[in-house]
Design a protein around this motif. Structure first.
Motif, short mmCIF file in Angstrom:
data_model
loop_
_atom_site.label_atom_id
_atom_site.label_comp_id
_atom_site.label_asym_id
_atom_site.label_seq_id
_atom_site.Cartn_x
_atom_site.Cartn_y
_atom_site.Cartn_z
N LYS A 208 0.81 -1.22 0.00
CA LYS A 208 0.00 0.00 0.00
C LYS A 208 0.84 1.27 0.00
CE LYS A 208 -4.07 -2.05 2.13
NZ LYS A 208 -5.13 -1.92 3.14
N SER A 233 -0.72 5.98 2.80
CA SER A 233 -0.67 4.71 2.08
C SER A 233 -1.73 4.68 0.98
CB SER A 233 -0.90 3.55 3.04
OG SER A 233 -2.18 3.68 3.65
N VAL A 235 -4.82 3.58 -0.70
CA VAL A 235 -6.07 2.95 -0.29
C VAL A 235 -6.66 2.16 -1.45
CG1 VAL A 235 -8.42 3.38 0.49
CG2 VAL A 235 -6.54 4.69 1.44
N SER A 250 -4.45 7.36 1.87
CA SER A 250 -5.11 7.30 3.17
C SER A 250 -5.22 8.67 3.83
CB SER A 250 -4.37 6.33 4.09
OG SER A 250 -3.02 6.78 4.28
N CYS A 277 -8.91 11.26 6.17
CA CYS A 277 -8.57 10.03 5.49
C CYS A 277 -9.45 9.84 4.27
CB CYS A 277 -8.71 8.83 6.42
SG CYS A 277 -10.42 8.51 6.93
N ASN A 279 -11.11 6.70 2.04
CA ASN A 279 -11.42 5.29 2.20
C ASN A 279 -11.51 4.51 0.90
OD1 ASN A 279 -13.13 6.88 4.50
ND2 ASN A 279 -12.13 5.07 5.31
#
Length: 1403
Positions: A208, A233, A235, A250, A277, A279
């Motif tokens: 990731k 990272s 996602v 992220s 964040c 998702n």
């Protein structure tokens, strides 16, 4: 966007869910939670079925067609298959002993790949039921994978390896990775050259944090892409477009990179979409949009690339909470184009859409409130393949489905609209009629909508539901649903009927009615399959139209269901669009060409639409009553406005007016008065104003447009036949060019009455008169012919005239235009009797342009032998043309025989130009043009003929030529007469003096002609005879002043010279004469010429030296000299002389008065004038005294000097005396008596006639009934000094009047003072109230009245208008200034304030 439904089961609460949309169709969504089941819902949120599993669902996938759902469960080695088409579930034993961990259907075939937790693989062929187990594909759990379009399978495992297998499970390549693989996709990497090998790359997310791209064909060629640490990272990521990758991180970042070989990994676009964040991300190729979801703690706004981006999130509850969730939707196309802005509105409660402009694209954001999303955050995003629905799952076990794209379904009938506003919701509105919209909840998601005046139909496949629109709530009633014999392609409604198109046929039936009646009222078209398949149809109030693939356009009358009109086109007709009445329709054929058809006259009235775009999808007719001939054709980008000009001089035609940009993804539904109502993808309507109707945006009273824009609007109005709007625009601010364009358009459209108004406004009187002359013509072709002629389109005018009821007009037009060839052709068929006359006129034209050969031929054709005047004109033409063609004998003979003198002159001129002088002179002489004849004879040296003609010749030039010839022959008398006829006076004088010795005639001629040279010759002649006076006279006449002066000086003739020279001499001449007279002691003459040369002092000196016999003239000239000199010393010198101080003899006062007047010393002149007038008065010269005072009065007024009171009073008294004579002569005794009373009261000013005046006063007062006044004047006459002077015939009467006094008196009328209005006797001239001297009437002597005021137009003295007019009935002059005057010259003055200036006289 609109929230459609929410899936939230109790069994799912508290944990995330797994869901999958049905591929291709998107009709179902499968959702799995923690309850060991998979629930399947339809696209409206209704639960369809449920699959029970032995364990929690760990994976599921739909096959490529969306027909089969494959599901795997934990702790189970079975595969569960649900078939959507039959709603059945089956179970397949995989044969694997370890639990399943991964499942995926092939993109292109019926292959299903299943992976296990121990790395084993099963490939199942659904079509053949073949199972291919592959053991040991990986050593650990298979976690991810993907199929390619070539059926290659890529798998990722917890053993940190990537394997690529074929559809048999054979490993093609296996690669070790530096971390755990997460997401894996096949795609096409961009290269410099287009590859035809299909998907050539595999991408995989590793740990990731990195994204690795493998080239399948070149294992050694791979790319390892890393990203900035603050992104967080990876996602999720998705491929889209031509080799682009969209990545979500992220930490909320949203990134787009390129995989082109030259820009590998380059960040094309980056946005911090979510604060905390991110998702999930999703891409919809159908919409060309991407979505991201994530959590934020608060609303954030930041700026990127000079463009503000605003993210707004609504919290779960109305008060703030710790977290909130948002979804952002990006437009992927044209990332760098920021010229277009997508507009969307808030569509449902609980949702907010915020649109912001990015440097590379558009962002659409919406936030969810409490009823939509439970906290704390969102999980996964997924779109249906068609992009209509977007699902987002939450981490607490709910799935929210949003409508991101609504099918644009809509229809209109008249001004009524019906359009899809949600999947199961249709809205019916009529904004033009301002009706409230009606929302209909339908049972199925429709694929078509049809609307009529009172009904709405929706349906899908072969079924349709009908609704009636009513006034009661909820605004509609469901009528019925009908199943047809095939899948419905389209449906149309009117007030009574529905027409459905399916499988190449149209079924027409009644909407309402019992089943039995409905079967009777149903018909299928066409009734014969050989007539072709129907491609489209349309329904109006009275007609059904349909077209076939064979190119037939049929019109069916609904009243009897019979075909009333048909039109055969060369190719198939795809679409038809009739207007509201069905009288005209537009159709589009298989070649994408557009045509306008009038079914009532289909054979003659089909027009191809100009500049018709091949991408046109539909046509709308304008529903506004004034624009019945206006329609628009639209495609995805533009709307093209067309106008049908049905009635023009050119016949019917269709014009492209212009185009208007159509907003993105909007479908036009209705056109009304230049405003287009469009349906948007969000299920709403939008109004678009057509650019071709921009003239409607302002009223004529509020125009602010520039002249070019105004001209453009006028042009638009004219093309759309909005003549009255164009007229108002021109009246407001139109230029001459605009008026001309409007007038021309009115003529083209045969709007004669409006054209008259237009040309009258623009000042074209000629066109107004011409149009008024044809205004009453009823025949349309004849009227159109006239209008075409006014527009200079003569060929069209001829065609129209010939098709009218008066074809002869075409011939008349061609004759008037001098189009002779056309006129002759027309005459052969229309009026053969006119051919000779046209031939003659044509011949005249040909003669004018020099085509003599054809002119002669047409003159000969023009002979009628029964029209004398016409034939004579033709014979004249034949004569001229014969001469020009060289047939001189024929031409001369014709000309001599012809009665016209003008012809002889014309032919003579032609012959003269051809140097045929003898014949030319002969014709001139025959035509009695003697001057021309003599001139030509002179050129022939034929003097004998010239002499014969000379008495009739008036040309001086000819006489002169003849005179010179006679003088050369020694015939001086004839020469003198000829010179005199030629008015060559110098030669006449010369011949008279030198040859004929006749000075008398020479002198006479000089005196008459004032010839300078002749005068010189005569002077020299008299000088030779020693006649110095005559010589001087003629020398001066010849302007030889110096010679004349010397001659006068030598021979003592200076007085003669001075008299002769007059005012023509120079200053030097005057001085020379003056010095001469000074030497001769002739003071008067010397002074006169010294004054003329400006030596005023010397002139005055000589004038004062003149002897007494010359006093009068000398003093007058001295006064003029002083006036011209304006020298104070000379003035004083002359005053001393006039006062007698120089010689002790005072001169007459009149000279002093004249001096003051010349010097413009008006006050002194006035005092002198009073003295002179007093002397004249004492002498009894009352008229002279009056004239002196009047002239002085006028002069003082002109110089704006106050009038002395004594002068004004004396003038008034003298004028009253003059009025007495007028009124006594007229027999008006009362007015005469009143003036005599005024004169008698000032009798001391008339010392020479005291007794006659008093006697007249007594007599007139007695006659007028003023007995008391008569008695008082009679008593005055009885004084001793007057008594003996009374005329004997009146003495006794006067004595008796005194002895027996009668004191009765007629009371004098009173009138208001013009200054203050106080009532005074009408003859009183001093107001006792305001103390003003009152202006008096020069006609009656009374004081003036403001309401009866007039003045003499010559002297400007006031007079009572009524009395002045009455006086001028018998008198012809003004009583004050004695100028000739008529009553028509006198005008009544309403405002007399400028004449009422108090204290005007100098007191």
């Amino acid at each position: 966007m609109k929230n459609v439904f929410i899936l939230a089961e109790k069994a799912w609460a508290g944990s995330s869910v797994l869901y999958k949309w049905q591929k291709t169709l998107g009709n179902y969504i499968a959702v799995a939670g923690q309850d060991n089941s998979v629930k399947i819902f339809d696209r409206h949120g209704h639960k369809w079925t449920e699959l029970n599993l032995p364990g929690r669902c760990v994976g599921m996938d739909w096959d490529k067609d969306g027909d089969i759902l494959a599901v795997i469960a934990a702790k189970s080695s079975s595969i569960y298959l649900w078939v959507a088409s039959v709603n059945k579930t089956s179970q397949i034993d995989s044969g694997m002993r370890d639990p399943m961990s991964f499942i995926l259907w092939s993109k292109t075939g019926p292959l299903l790949a299943v992976g296990t937790v121990k790395g084993n693989l099963l490939i199942y062929n659904q079509q053949t039921s073949r199972k291919i187990p592959v053991l040991g594909k990986h050593t650990k759990k298979i976690t991810c994978g993907c199929w390619s379009t070539e059926n290659l399978l890529a798998l990722g495992s917890d053993d940190n390896t990537l394997s690529i297998s074929n559809h048999e499970g054979d490993t093609i390549r296996q690669t070790a990775l530096r971390g755990e693989p997460a997401e894996m996709y096949f795609s096409v990497m961009k290269t410099d050259e287009r590859s035809t090998q299909g998907e050539n790359a595999v991408s995989v997310s590793v740990d990731k944090k990195r994204l690795i791209l493998f080239d399948i064909n070149n294992p050694e060629n791979w790319s390892d892409l890393t990203f900035m640490s603050h992104y967080g990272s990876i996602v999720s990521y998705r491929w889209y477009g031509d080799g682009y990758i969209l990545i979500g991180f992220s930490h909320g970042y949203f990134l787009v990179i390129s995989t082109h070989i030259t820009e590998m990994g380059m960040e094309l676009y980056q946005a911090h979409n979510h604060k905390d964040c991110l998702n999930s991300v999703a891409v919809s190729p159908a919409l060309n949009k991407a979505a991201s979801c994530g959590d934020n703690k608060y609303t954030q706004a930041f700026k990127r690339d000079s463009t503000f981006i605003l993210f707004i999130c609504l919290h779960e509850k109305l008060k703030p909470c710790d977290s909130c969730c948002s979804i952002k939707i990006h437009e992927l196309s044209e990332l760098r184009d920021i010229s277009n802005v997508v507009r969307l509105d808030d569509e449902t409660k609980g949702e907010t859409l915020i649109f912001s402009r990015l440097s590379e694209g558009y962002t659409e954001q919406f936030s969810l409130i409490a009823s939509h999303l439970p906290p704390p955050g969102l999980d996964q995003l997924s779109w249906t393949d068609d992009g209509q629905l977007l699902a987002v799952s939450t981490q607490k076990g709910a799935v929210h489905v949003f409508l991101t794209k609504l099918p644009i379904l809509g229809d209109s009938f008249g001004t009524r609209l019906a359009y899809l506003t949600s999947q199961l919701e249709v809205t019916v509105s009529n904004q033009v009629e301002r009706e409230s919209p009606v929302t209909i909840e339908v049972e199925v998601e429709p694929t078509f909508i049809a609307v009529g005046p009172y009904h709405v139909a929706v349906g899908m496949n072969n079924r349709a539901w009908f609704y009636e629109i009513v006034d009661q709530e909820p605004g509609f009633n469901k009528l019925k649903d009908i199943e047809y014999l095939g899948t419905i392609a389209s449906m149309r409604l009117n007030s009574d009927y529905a027409a459905a198109l399916f499988e190449g046929k149209v079924q027409l039936h009644m909407i309402e009615g019992r089943d039995l009646e409905e079967k009777k009222q149903m018909k299928l078209f066409p009734d014969d399959d050989r007539k072709g398949r129907i491609l489209c149809h349309a329904l109006t109030a009275d007609f059904l139209y349909y077209s076939t693939d064979a190119g037939n356009v049929m019109c069916v009358l609904l009243e009897d269901w019979e075909t009333v009109s048909s039109y055969s086109h060369s190719v198939g007709v795809r679409k038809v669009f009739p207007d509201l009445n069905g009288t005209r329709l537009v159709f589009i054929d298989d070649k994408s060409c557009g045509f306008l058809l009038s079914p009532a006259n289909a054979t003659d009235s089909c027009f191809e639409l100009p500049n018709f775009s091949p991408t046109i999808k539909g046509v709308l007719w304008d529903n506004w009553h004034a624009d019945r001939g206006v329609f628009v054709a639209y495609d995805d980008d533009k709307v093209y406005t067309y106008a049908l000009h049905k009635t023009t001089i050119y016949g019917p035609r269709v014009l492209l007016v212009g185009s208007t940009a159509l907003p993105f993804s909007q479908k036009p539904l209705l056109l009304h008065n230049g405003e287009l109502t469009c349906q948007t993808a969000s299920g709403k309507t939008n109004e678009v104003a057509l650019s071709t109707h921009s003239f409607l945006k302002h009223s004529a009273d509020t125009l602010t447009d520039s002249p070019p824009e105004l001209s453009k609007q006028i042009t638009q109005a004219l093309v759309l036949k909005r003549f009255h709007e164009a007229f108002d625009l021109c009246k407001a601010a139109g230029s001459d060019t605009d008026w001309a364009e409007l007038g021309k358009a009115c003529l083209v459209h045969m709007e004669v009455e409006l054209a008259i108004q237009v040309y009258r406004m623009s000042g074209n009187a000629g066109m107004v008169l011409s149009l008024q002359g044809i205004q009453g013509i009823e025949n349309r072709n004849l009227l159109a012919g006239h209008l075409a002629m006014f527009l200079d389109d003569y060929n069209l005018a001829q065609d129209l005239y010939l098709s009218s009821n008066c074809p002869i007009t075409a011939l008349e037009m061609r004759r008037d235009l001098l189009h002779w060839d056309s006129a002759l052709l027309l005459a052969k068929s229309l009026a053969e009797n006119q051919i000779p006359f046209i031939s003659k006129e044509y011949a005249i034209h040909l003669e004018f342009i020099g085509d003599y050969v054809n002119a002669l031929a047409h003159y000969e054709k023009g002979m009628t032998h029964n029209n004398k005047e016409h034939d004579e004109a033709c014979q004249a033409g034949i004569a001229r043309m014969s001469i020009r063609m060289g047939d001189i004998r024929r031409g001369v003979s014709q000309a001599i025989q012809h009665p016209s003198r003008v012809l002889k002159k014309e032919c003579g001129a032609i012959l003269e130009s051809m140097k045929q002088f003898s014949e030319a002179a002969q014709l001139y002489e025959k035509g009695q043009y003697y001057d021309k004849a003599a001139s030509v004879y002179i050129r022939c040296k034929n003097w004998a003929k010239v002499g014969e003609l000379l008495p009739n010749v008036s040309s001086p030039k000819i006489h002169l030529q003849y005179a010179k010839a006679k003088e050369a022959d020694g015939k001086y008398k004839d020469a003198a007469q000829a010179y005199e006829s030629a008015k060559d006076w110098d030669n006449v004088i010369r011949v008279q003096l030198e040859h004929l010795n006749n000075p008398e005639d020479a002198v006479r001629i000089v005196r008459e002609t004032q010839s300078i040279d002749g005068a010189k010759m005569v002077a020299r002649f008299f000088l030779r005879l020693n006649d110095y006076g005559s010589a001087i006279y003629f020398l001066v006449l010849s302007q030889c002043n110096d010679e004349a002066f010397q001659l006068a000086q030598q021979h003592g003739q200076m007085e003669v010279y001075a008299d002769i020279i007059g005012s023509k001499a120079t200053q030097e001449d005057y001085q020379s004469i003056a010095l001469y007279f000074e030497g001769e002691k002739k003071h008067l003459q010397a002074g006169k010429f010294f004054r003329k040369c400006g030596q005023y002092s010397r002139a005055l000196k000589h004038f004062l030296k003149c002897p007494n016999s010359d006093d009068n003239l000398a003093i007058e000239m001295a006064i003029e000299t002083v006036g011209q000199a304006k020298d104070i010393s000379l003035t004083n010198q002359l005053i001393d002389y006039l006062m007698g101080e120089s010689d002790g003899m005072p001169k007459d006062a009149k000279y002093l008065f004249r001096l003051y007047m010349v010097l413009q010393q008006y006050r002194e002149a006035a005092r002198t004038a009073i003295i002179i007038a007093r002397e004249e008065q004492c002498a009894g010269n009352y008229r002279n005294a009056h004239d002196v005072l009047f002239s002085m009065y006028r002069e003082l007024q002109a110089q704006k000097i106050k009038i002395p009171a004594e002068m004004a009073t004396n003038l008034m008294i003298l004028h009253s005396y003059l009025l007495v004579k007028i009124y006594v002569k007229r027999g008006d005794h009362l007015k005469g008596a009143r003036m005599l009373i005024r004169v008698s009261n000032n009798i001391s000013k008339f010392p020479a006639h005291v007794v006659p005046l008093l006697t007249s006063a007594v007599i007139e007062c007695h006659r007028a009934g003023l007995r008391n006044s008569a008695f008082s004047f009679a008593a005055m006459l009885m004084r001793p000094e007057y008594r003996n002077e009374i005329d004997l015939k009146y003495r006794k009467k006067i004595e008796a009047m005194v002895r027996r006094p009668d004191t009765s008196e007629l009371e004098e009328e009173t009138t208001p003072c013009p200054f203050c209005g106080f009532q005074l006797p009408q003859n009183e001239l001093l107001c006792i109230s305001c103390k003003n001297s009152l202006p008096y009437c020069i006609a009656t002597g009374r004081h003036m009245l403001k309401e009866d005021w007039s003045v003499c137009p010559y002297c400007d003295f006031p007079a009572l208008y009524s009395q002045f007019i009455q006086l001028l009935e018998t008198e012809t002059v003004c009583p004050m200034c004695s100028e000739t005057l008529s009553d028509k010259e006198v005008k009544k003055i309403s405002d007399c304030s400028r004449y009422l200036q108090p204290d005007e006289q100098d007191q």
